[in-house]
Design a protein around this motif. Sequence first.
Motif, mmCIF file in Angstrom:
data_model
loop_
_atom_site.group_PDB
_atom_site.id
_atom_site.type_symbol
_atom_site.label_atom_id
_atom_site.label_comp_id
_atom_site.label_asym_id
_atom_site.label_seq_id
_atom_site.Cartn_x
_atom_site.Cartn_y
_atom_site.Cartn_z
ATOM 1 N N TYR A 561 0.840 -1.195 0.000
ATOM 2 C CA TYR A 561 0.000 0.000 0.000
ATOM 3 C C TYR A 561 0.886 1.260 0.000
ATOM 4 O O TYR A 561 2.060 1.219 0.377
ATOM 5 N N GLN A 562 0.231 2.366 -0.389
ATOM 6 C CA GLN A 562 0.996 3.620 -0.438
ATOM 7 C C GLN A 562 0.045 4.811 -0.240
ATOM 8 O O GLN A 562 -1.077 4.820 -0.738
ATOM 9 N N TYR A 563 0.551 5.807 0.550
ATOM 10 C CA TYR A 563 -0.127 7.094 0.679
ATOM 11 C C TYR A 563 0.589 8.118 -0.197
ATOM 12 O O TYR A 563 1.826 8.162 -0.219
ATOM 13 N N ARG A 564 -0.162 8.973 -0.882
ATOM 14 C CA ARG A 564 0.435 10.094 -1.610
ATOM 15 C C ARG A 564 -0.275 11.373 -1.155
ATOM 16 O O ARG A 564 -1.484 11.537 -1.380
ATOM 17 N N LEU A 565 0.481 12.240 -0.497
ATOM 18 C CA LEU A 565 -0.054 13.487 0.055
ATOM 19 C C LEU A 565 0.250 14.631 -0.900
ATOM 20 O O LEU A 565 1.409 14.819 -1.300
ATOM 21 N N THR A 615 -2.386 -2.667 -4.327
ATOM 22 C CA THR A 615 -1.754 -3.377 -5.444
ATOM 23 C C THR A 615 -2.784 -4.238 -6.146
ATOM 24 O O THR A 615 -3.484 -5.045 -5.516
ATOM 25 N N LEU A 616 -2.894 -4.049 -7.467
ATOM 26 C CA LEU A 616 -3.826 -4.829 -8.282
ATOM 27 C C LEU A 616 -3.053 -5.395 -9.462
ATOM 28 O O LEU A 616 -2.482 -4.629 -10.265
ATOM 29 N N ASN A 617 -2.980 -6.725 -9.507
ATOM 30 C CA ASN A 617 -2.235 -7.403 -10.566
ATOM 31 C C ASN A 617 -0.794 -6.911 -10.638
ATOM 32 O O ASN A 617 -0.232 -6.677 -11.716
ATOM 33 N N GLY A 618 -0.231 -6.693 -9.446
ATOM 34 C CA GLY A 618 1.154 -6.300 -9.375
ATOM 35 C C GLY A 618 1.433 -4.836 -9.608
ATOM 36 O O GLY A 618 2.599 -4.419 -9.611
ATOM 37 N N THR A 619 0.396 -4.040 -9.754
ATOM 38 C CA THR A 619 0.572 -2.611 -10.030
ATOM 39 C C THR A 619 -0.133 -1.794 -8.968
ATOM 40 O O THR A 619 -1.286 -2.097 -8.589
ATOM 41 N N LEU A 620 0.558 -0.726 -8.489
ATOM 42 C CA LEU A 620 -0.094 0.191 -7.549
ATOM 43 C C LEU A 620 -1.262 0.872 -8.245
ATOM 44 O O LEU A 620 -1.093 1.511 -9.291
ATOM 45 N N THR A 621 -2.431 0.744 -7.619
ATOM 46 C CA THR A 621 -3.653 1.273 -8.228
ATOM 47 C C THR A 621 -4.394 2.119 -7.191
ATOM 48 O O THR A 621 -4.553 1.708 -6.033
#
Length: 955
Positions: A561-565, A615-621
């Motif tokens: 997972y990732q946060y983008r501020l 992550t969806l199918n190996g891609t950050l979504t």
Amino acid sequence: MRHLTLRSLLFLLCAFSTYYSYATHVRAGEITAKRLTDKDLTYEILLTTYHDEIGGRMASDGQNDVTFCIRPFVGGVGSTLLAMRTGRQAITNSTSANTFKANFTFSSPGVYVISVGIENRNDGVVNLTNSVNVPFYVETILVINASLGLNKTPVMLNPPLDSARIGQKFCHNPAAFDADGDSLAYRLSTPKRGEPGTCINRVADGYRDPALGLNPDAQNELKNGPATFTINPITGDLCWDAPAVAGIYNVAFIIEEWRDGVKIGEVVRDMQIVVGDSPNRRPLLDPIANTCVEAGQTVTQTVRATDPDNNRMVLSAYGGVFNVNPDGKPITDASQFLVAPAFATFTPSPTTPLSSPAIGTFRWLTNCNHVREAPYDVVFKVEDLPGRMSLQLASLESFSIRVVAPKPTGLAARVSTGAVPGFTLTWTSYLCQLPGAQIAIYRKEGCTGGTFSACTNPGDPLALGYTEIGRVPAATTTFTDDNNGMGLRRGGVQYSYRIRVVYALPQGGNSPLSDETCLDLPAQIPVLTNVTVDTTSTTRGVITVKWTRPPFAPGDVPGPYQYRLSRATGLNGTNYTVIATINTTLQPNADTIYVDRGLNTSLNGYRYRLEFFHTLNGTLTSLGTTEPASSVRLDVSPASQGLRLNWQAIVPWRNENQRHRVYRENRERPGTFNLIAEVSVQGPNTFTYIDDGTDRFLADGDVSKKLSTDSTYCYRVETVGTYDSPRIRVGQLFNFSQIACGVPSDSTKPCPPELKLDVLDCATVSGGPCPETVSNTLNWTSPATNSANQPCAAVASYNVYFARYPEDDFKRVGQTTVPVTTFKHNGLDSYAGCYYVTAISRFGSESTRSNVVCNNNCEDFRVPNVFTPNGDGKNDLFIPLTCSIFVESITFVVYNRWGVKVFETNTPALNWDGKTTDGQELPTGTYFYQAKVSFKTLARESEPVTTKGWIQLIR
């Protein structure tokens, strides 16, 4: 009921009538109209007249038709329409009701006047001159417009004939009813006369106001004021308080018809009142309060009457709810019903004599077809039965009934299943589905509760903060709100919905608001919780941003997972830049906080939003982006003897209905802020506080102080908020503003100066040289204390105001700064004028005006009695001895000794060279002059002064 009252009118008519002719018979009447079809603009026009069947019987027999005039209200040529008599019914032995009817098709929309003139009025009307020879006239104004539908004018259900007694207050009500539900208003008019068969009309000959026209000293019933003749503009109660002279009177009034705030017609009613003298006293009705019911409920009203002379009485009632004609007969044609069934009833019958106290009962079972915005008016009337030879009297009470729609029920909401986030609303099928009715849907953010009822508090959606988002037909039971395809916000925003029914014109009106349904859209991503300013600086400002974790456990949604501020400048900024990318495992660690540094928090507010990725199918979504949240922005401005603080923040949580905190910096300990107030706030417009130096939070000690207008004070504000949604459990949210500073102002006004003006010395001015311009010199002083012995505010400057004439508006002509307290007004063409001075504080507060002082010119005009126009350069011109600059105008005429005018001028300087007006030299001799002089004074139109004398001309 009617024949009893009109029987007494018969007696009075016989007493007051002295002469009748073939053409004297019309006592009263009015014109009504109704549109017959929506295919064209065809109207049925109906004239109802009331004829004298005693002395005017022959005229009434012969009145088998009338001629209407139909003309545009403004301009245009009128046309005539023949209408035949369609009905003649005796309502007493002395009076008949007559109807004349014809159809007319208007060629185009517009405003039209329908009128009629009939020969003649009945004899003996005391407030008209020779009424037997005055044609009767009434008119009706119609707005012809297809958009008004099958519109009908109001009808009058109470005949326009009544009796009154000298010295007693008299009231009459026409019982006007509008079947379309249009609003009615009333105003007095004047009886007119019309020329039969034409459009010509004018005020009836010799008309005199009933109240004071025949007896200027007439008094009201209580003998504490002059007699009055009025009409209630809302109820239509026509009252004469009180008659003083016996006789027959004709009066006129107008019933206006209004729809949606626009007047669409008016009807003139000309009525007759017969006044007699009698010891009989009028019966009395107990006051009746107006009522309101929800459709489906029964209106029951008891009517109680008493008679002070213990005479027997009869009770009656008028109104459209009874569905009867003016003659009292029921209307049986369903297409002509005044109201939808069921109809109201009143018992006992108006022919049943009752002993005092007399009791009547009104009943009306209402239903949905009776719903309308305008009230239903009912007039209750009591008449006494004093005996055949006594004057019968009556009293009335107006009763207003509002029939309102029930409120919608069963409103519920659920999350809609479409791709765009929103809600589907449902409600119970509405009961009162009248033609054209719609259900209006309202939405707002935040839930407030509250229940509304039809009659007491129907609820105003705009005042409650709702916005109308749609309308559907009244038979509909569902509505989907997706914010017009833009979607509603998820996470923390609770939406409140209400509905109400809106009825089409002409009945109009609204149901009360439904009960509230309130819910939010579940969030799948984090929500922002804090944007708080830690450091205020132009280059090193710091803001801390916090958020929650997403509402699911690790693994429920595939990671990592990732946060983008992202950040934008300004509270409403939209130009976002990613400032932080934070990888997370969603474990309990410090990855839901970010400290943003290097900002200009002194001048700018900032706005943040957070985007969450899985992550969806190996891609950050991206799973979604939070609602943005701004920092708290504080503004400090001067206020009287203090400082005003205003703050704002645009955030997804709710800062309203909380207690915000205000901190002031301790000047003795820079950087330390003391809590001085907790401010209860409601809406954003209440995010304000005025600091007058008082510490209103004493739990941490009292740091009150007098604020100085020479010092700077700094503040920060802490907002308190929370999310409405029970799904977001973060408790209270605390966020600080930046530090903002200000200097208090002082709105205390200086005391007004005391002004003096140099006195004009006319002896010096008249005898000295005559200047081209003059000046006035002012001097003033400023008091140290006011009349209450309180100190005056310090003065920084003064304004000087001038008006050429005392009644003119003063205009500022100069300003001085302290310590100068004198002003010279230069460049004037005369000394005349007025002045005042005001004092100005250093904060711009202006005092009230000083005393006004005025100067005037010297009204002095003198001439020599000898001059020598011989060309030697000495005394060659005849000029005034006084200064001519103060002369506004002059007419100076010279005559020879035979009285012949030889010279004339309008020049104030005269400049006579001893020649005639056409340039011929005059011989040596004695001449005579006359001067008519107007001076420049404080008076705009000064009185001219005339002087005469002789002149010796020597060559």
